[in-house]
Design an enzyme around this catalytic site. Sequence first.
Site: not given
Length: 283
Positions: A89, A91-92, A94, A218
């Site tokens: 991921d 950029i978790d 966003t 996630d």
Amino acid sequence: MEKVHEYYQFILPLVIEAGKVMKNVVEVKTELKNNDYGDIVTQYDRQIEEVLIRKIKDRYPTHCHIAEEEMSTKDEKPNLTDEPTWIIDPIDGTANFARGIAFTCVSVGLTINKEQVLGVVLNPYLDELFTAIKGEGAFLNGTRIFTSGCKDINTSTMNYEITIARNEKYYDLYMYRFKHLIKTVAGILAMGSAVMGLCYVACGKTDAYQCDGLYPWDAAAGTLIVREAGGFVSDSSGEEFDLMNPNFLATASEELCQQYLEVEGNADEEREQCLREGKEYMP
């Protein structure tokens, strides 16, 4: 496990470099993803993901990967094999990132033989580096971390991503559970990053995190970090957690998990009854 340590030493500097890219961003342009959540993507999500994939493939050409932005362009579900698989991921959180809110991160997990063995999560804005290798504990900036150990739902603080309810598929599920939970727990937060939400359970800043309808990226790193910190991870139905269909409930202790499952189970029963009777959600 020797190989896993090698993989850890390989991926760690790449995640740190990705964090520097995030931290040095001046202007963010967002686009709306083609999904039911109203999710957004930025040029930096794609940039970081492409660099991570390229460097992984250069070093380990036989390894597989499952990456958020790449999968979002395909009309298929990711397939997990026994091969070493990097789950990325870029950029978790966003939406937080795009708004300059410092609750966002880079997340990379690794599975071997379909088993989670490695997790690395970096929030560059708060200088928080969460790491875990299966069987060796969880760490924040090199210091061993543990969950709060909370065993009483009435004193617990929960992170609950209520915005998922904007997806019609999950609206009733979330709203019925929220109705029951708000009367039971000490506090409810909505923090906007699944991965950081899991890591905050791991380090004891919150006691529980529940989310349905997410994706492997996630959960791949964060759920391992929770378990290695002494926490408990279950499917939110009470069944065994499935990384490839991650409807998860992560808690500070197994006892706390069972209490949350009971409350949410009651909410699910009420929802099913209303569906049978043709009633819409009523608060």
